[in-house]
Design a protein around this motif. Structure first.
Motif, PDB file in Angstrom:
ATOM      1  N   ASP A 111       0.800  -1.226   0.000  1.00 53.65           N
ATOM      2  CA  ASP A 111       0.000   0.000   0.000  1.00 53.65           C
ATOM      3  C   ASP A 111       0.830   1.272   0.000  1.00 53.65           C
ATOM      4  O   ASP A 111       0.417   2.283  -0.526  1.00 53.65           O
ATOM      5  CB  ASP A 111      -0.938   0.017   1.206  1.00 53.65           C
ATOM      6  N   THR A 139      -1.892   4.506 -13.993  1.00 55.13           N
ATOM      7  CA  THR A 139      -0.944   5.493 -13.487  1.00 55.13           C
ATOM      8  C   THR A 139      -0.211   4.948 -12.266  1.00 55.13           C
ATOM      9  O   THR A 139      -0.676   4.006 -11.628  1.00 55.13           O
ATOM     10  CB  THR A 139      -1.652   6.808 -13.086  1.00 55.13           C
ATOM     11  N   ARG A 140       0.925   5.550 -11.950  1.00 54.81           N
ATOM     12  CA  ARG A 140       1.638   5.236 -10.702  1.00 54.81           C
ATOM     13  C   ARG A 140       0.978   6.056  -9.606  1.00 54.81           C
ATOM     14  O   ARG A 140       0.847   7.276  -9.721  1.00 54.81           O
ATOM     15  CB  ARG A 140       3.109   5.616 -10.791  1.00 54.81           C
ATOM     16  N   GLU A 141       0.584   5.380  -8.555  1.00 56.49           N
ATOM     17  CA  GLU A 141      -0.136   6.061  -7.486  1.00 56.49           C
ATOM     18  C   GLU A 141       0.696   7.146  -6.811  1.00 56.49           C
ATOM     19  O   GLU A 141       0.207   8.231  -6.533  1.00 56.49           O
ATOM     20  CB  GLU A 141      -0.610   5.046  -6.451  1.00 56.49           C
ATOM     21  N   VAL A 155      -2.376   2.085 -10.493  1.00 55.06           N
ATOM     22  CA  VAL A 155      -3.791   2.309 -10.262  1.00 55.06           C
ATOM     23  C   VAL A 155      -4.494   2.379 -11.618  1.00 55.06           C
ATOM     24  O   VAL A 155      -4.012   3.039 -12.539  1.00 55.06           O
ATOM     25  CB  VAL A 155      -4.020   3.645  -9.508  1.00 55.06           C
ATOM     26  N   SER A 176      -7.992   3.258 -13.911  1.00 54.83           N
ATOM     27  CA  SER A 176      -9.237   4.021 -13.967  1.00 54.83           C
ATOM     28  C   SER A 176      -9.825   3.861 -15.365  1.00 54.83           C
ATOM     29  O   SER A 176      -9.114   3.534 -16.319  1.00 54.83           O
ATOM     30  CB  SER A 176      -8.997   5.498 -13.636  1.00 54.83           C
ATOM     31  N   GLY A 185       1.723   9.853  -9.961  1.00 56.02           N
ATOM     32  CA  GLY A 185       0.738  10.281 -10.947  1.00 56.02           C
ATOM     33  C   GLY A 185       1.195  10.053 -12.380  1.00 56.02           C
ATOM     34  O   GLY A 185       0.490  10.399 -13.326  1.00 56.02           O
ATOM     35  N   ARG A 212       3.166   1.625  -6.982  1.00 55.06           N
ATOM     36  CA  ARG A 212       1.922   0.866  -7.120  1.00 55.06           C
ATOM     37  C   ARG A 212       1.083   1.469  -8.242  1.00 55.06           C
ATOM     38  O   ARG A 212       0.911   2.680  -8.332  1.00 55.06           O
ATOM     39  CB  ARG A 212       1.154   0.884  -5.804  1.00 55.06           C
ATOM     40  N   HIS A 231      -6.466  -1.293  -7.562  1.00 57.39           N
ATOM     41  CA  HIS A 231      -5.129  -1.864  -7.461  1.00 57.39           C
ATOM     42  C   HIS A 231      -5.233  -3.357  -7.722  1.00 57.39           C
ATOM     43  O   HIS A 231      -6.184  -4.002  -7.329  1.00 57.39           O
ATOM     44  CB  HIS A 231      -4.543  -1.643  -6.069  1.00 57.39           C
TER      45      HIS A 231
END
Length: 88
Positions: free
Chosen positions: A7, A71-73, A14, A16, A76, A12, A50
């Motif tokens: 987390d 995207t990379r959390e 993400v 959408s 961004g 990490r 995730h």
């Protein structure tokens, strides 16, 4: 397959979905069913943003309308679809 990063991992990924672009091909839900589900309108929705990073990217690449953004959390940074470089 790779495991989802922890987390607190800035790398990490993400997922959408841009609903206006989704044309209900449902490929994403077939590739990553733990991440994507199909809504009552037949369009993809993100049920868990995730997941396995390899599956996220594979699902995004499978979308013919590029309705899925990965995207990379932590930063961004947009991984997919790749940003176009400005023409000089």
């Amino acid at each position: 397959m790779s495991n989802p990063p922890a987390d607190n991992d800035p790398d990490r990924l993400v997922a959408s979905v841009v609903a206006a672009k989704c044309q209900s091909y449902k490929r994403c839900a077939a590739i990553a069913p733990s991440v994507f589900s199909i809504g009552s309108d037949g369009k993809s929705t993100v049920s868990e943003p995730h997941g396995d990073s390899g599956q996220l990217v594979q699902a995004a690449r499978s979308c013919p309308y590029r309705a899925i953004m990965v995207t990379r959390e932590g930063t961004g940074e947009q991984i997919f679809p790749p940003l176009r470089k400005p023409q000089q």
